[in-house]
Write a protein that holds these residues in place. Structure first.
Motif, PDB file in Angstrom:
ATOM      1  N   VAL A 195       0.867  -1.174   0.000  1.00  0.00           N
ATOM      2  CA  VAL A 195       0.000   0.000   0.000  1.00  0.00           C
ATOM      3  C   VAL A 195       0.909   1.231   0.000  1.00  0.00           C
ATOM      4  CG1 VAL A 195      -1.757   1.296   1.252  1.00  0.00           C
ATOM      5  CG2 VAL A 195      -1.793  -1.215   1.285  1.00  0.00           C
ATOM      6  N   TYR A 196       0.867   1.950  -1.104  1.00  0.00           N
ATOM      7  CA  TYR A 196       1.697   3.142  -1.262  1.00  0.00           C
ATOM      8  C   TYR A 196       0.834   4.394  -1.273  1.00  0.00           C
ATOM      9  CZ  TYR A 196       5.892   0.673  -2.941  1.00  0.00           C
ATOM     10  OH  TYR A 196       7.011  -0.112  -3.060  1.00  0.00           O
ATOM     11  N   PRO A 197       1.328   5.482  -0.656  1.00  0.00           N
ATOM     12  CA  PRO A 197       0.689   6.765  -0.947  1.00  0.00           C
ATOM     13  C   PRO A 197       0.814   6.992  -2.454  1.00  0.00           C
ATOM     14  CG  PRO A 197       2.269   6.974   0.852  1.00  0.00           C
ATOM     15  CD  PRO A 197       2.450   5.617   0.250  1.00  0.00           C
ATOM     16  N   ARG A 198      -0.151   7.642  -3.026  1.00  0.00           N
ATOM     17  CA  ARG A 198      -0.180   7.838  -4.480  1.00  0.00           C
ATOM     18  C   ARG A 198       1.136   8.422  -5.011  1.00  0.00           C
ATOM     19  NH1 ARG A 198      -2.002   9.715  -8.954  1.00  0.00           N
ATOM     20  NH2 ARG A 198      -3.923   9.074  -9.907  1.00  0.00           N
ATOM     21  N   GLU A 199       1.672   9.431  -4.342  1.00  0.00           N
ATOM     22  CA  GLU A 199       2.903  10.085  -4.793  1.00  0.00           C
ATOM     23  C   GLU A 199       4.103   9.140  -4.742  1.00  0.00           C
ATOM     24  OE1 GLU A 199       1.139  11.325  -2.003  1.00  0.00           O
ATOM     25  OE2 GLU A 199      -0.178  12.441  -3.346  1.00  0.00           O
ATOM     26  N   GLU A 200       4.168   8.326  -3.703  1.00  0.00           N
ATOM     27  CA  GLU A 200       5.290   7.385  -3.572  1.00  0.00           C
ATOM     28  C   GLU A 200       5.205   6.295  -4.636  1.00  0.00           C
ATOM     29  OE1 GLU A 200       8.881   6.487  -2.094  1.00  0.00           O
ATOM     30  OE2 GLU A 200       7.677   8.143  -1.335  1.00  0.00           O
ATOM     31  N   PHE A 201       3.979   5.846  -4.931  1.00  0.00           N
ATOM     32  CA  PHE A 201       3.813   4.839  -5.971  1.00  0.00           C
ATOM     33  C   PHE A 201       4.247   5.387  -7.331  1.00  0.00           C
ATOM     34  CE2 PHE A 201       1.607   2.510  -9.279  1.00  0.00           C
ATOM     35  CZ  PHE A 201       1.947   1.201  -8.944  1.00  0.00           C
ATOM     36  N   ALA A 202       3.992   6.657  -7.571  1.00  0.00           N
ATOM     37  CA  ALA A 202       4.407   7.269  -8.840  1.00  0.00           C
ATOM     38  C   ALA A 202       5.919   7.174  -9.012  1.00  0.00           C
ATOM     39  CB  ALA A 202       3.937   8.721  -8.901  1.00  0.00           C
ATOM     40  N   LYS A 203       6.670   7.293  -7.924  1.00  0.00           N
ATOM     41  CA  LYS A 203       8.135   7.156  -7.995  1.00  0.00           C
ATOM     42  C   LYS A 203       8.524   5.724  -8.362  1.00  0.00           C
ATOM     43  CE  LYS A 203       8.812  10.599  -4.381  1.00  0.00           C
ATOM     44  NZ  LYS A 203       9.255  10.790  -2.985  1.00  0.00           N
ATOM     45  N   VAL A 204       7.861   4.755  -7.749  1.00  0.00           N
ATOM     46  CA  VAL A 204       8.132   3.342  -8.048  1.00  0.00           C
ATOM     47  C   VAL A 204       7.813   3.054  -9.511  1.00  0.00           C
ATOM     48  CG1 VAL A 204       7.428   0.957  -7.541  1.00  0.00           C
ATOM     49  CG2 VAL A 204       7.737   2.597  -5.671  1.00  0.00           C
ATOM     50  N   ALA A 205       6.664   3.533  -9.962  1.00  0.00           N
ATOM     51  CA  ALA A 205       6.253   3.298 -11.347  1.00  0.00           C
ATOM     52  C   ALA A 205       7.221   3.939 -12.329  1.00  0.00           C
ATOM     53  CB  ALA A 205       4.842   3.838 -11.566  1.00  0.00           C
TER      54      ALA A 205
END
Length: 143
Positions: free
Chosen positions: A42-52
Motif C-alpha cells: 500500500v503506497y501513498p499515491r505520490e510514492e507509488f508514482a516514484k516506483v512506477a
C-alpha cells in the motif's frame, strides 16, 4: 514513515481498516498492488508514482523487467479510504495474498504491507534470524 505492526480484521465485504496513525498520510489516495512474498503493498499515491517511474525506466527487452512492469500495472488498484479509514481489497488481491479474516499490516518504511496473519508468522519464523545476523555485505551499506 510507515513503521510498526498492526492486526486489523478483514470484513465480509473485503474491507480492511487502515491503522489510524497512517490515515492522514493516505487520505489523498493510495495504491494497492501485488507485492513480493505474496503480500500486498500500500503506497501513498505520490510514492507509488516514484516506483512506477523507476519501473518503466527498466529495459523492456529484459524479460524479467517486462514481466515486473506488466504485473505492477495489472496488479495495482487505486483506493481512497472511506470515513472510517477502510479500503476495499479486490477479490484478486485477496486471493493473491491468501487473505483471511486475520490480517497483519506492517510498516515497510515508505509503504505498508498487508499479509495474511499465518503467512506473516511463517515469514517471521523463517527470516527473523537472518535479520538478527545480517551483515553489511548483504545489506549494501544499509547498516
Amino acid at each position: 514513515m510507515f513503521l510498526g505492526t498492526y492486526t486489523p480484521k478483514l470484513d465480509d465485504k473485503g474491507r480492511l481498516t487502515l491503522p489510524a496513525k497512517f490515515r492522514d498520510a493516505l487520505a489523498g489516495g493510495l495504491m494497492v498492488t501485488k507485492w513480493q512474498d505474496h503480500s500486498l503493498a500500500v503506497y501513498p499515491r505520490e510514492e507509488f508514482a516514484k516506483v512506477a517511474k523507476r519501473a518503466v525506466a527498466a529495459s523492456r527487452t529484459n524479460p524479467e523487467a517486462r514481466a515486473f512492469v506488466r504485473n505492477l500495472g495489472a496488479g495495482t488498484d487505486e483506493q481512497h479510504p472511506d470515513a472510517q479509514g477502510r479500503i476495499t481489497l479486490s477479490p484478486a488481491h485477496r486471493a493473491y495474498a491468501n487473505l483471511t479474516k486475520e490480517c497483519v499490516v506492517i510498516g515497510s518504511v515508505d509503504f505498508l504491507e498487508i499479509w495474511d496473519k499465518a503467512a506473516w508468522e511463517s515469514y517471521l519464523a523463517e527470516n527473523e534470524e537472518t535479520y538478527s545476523q545480517a551483515i553489511d555485505e548483504s545489506l549494501g551499506g544499509i547498516v
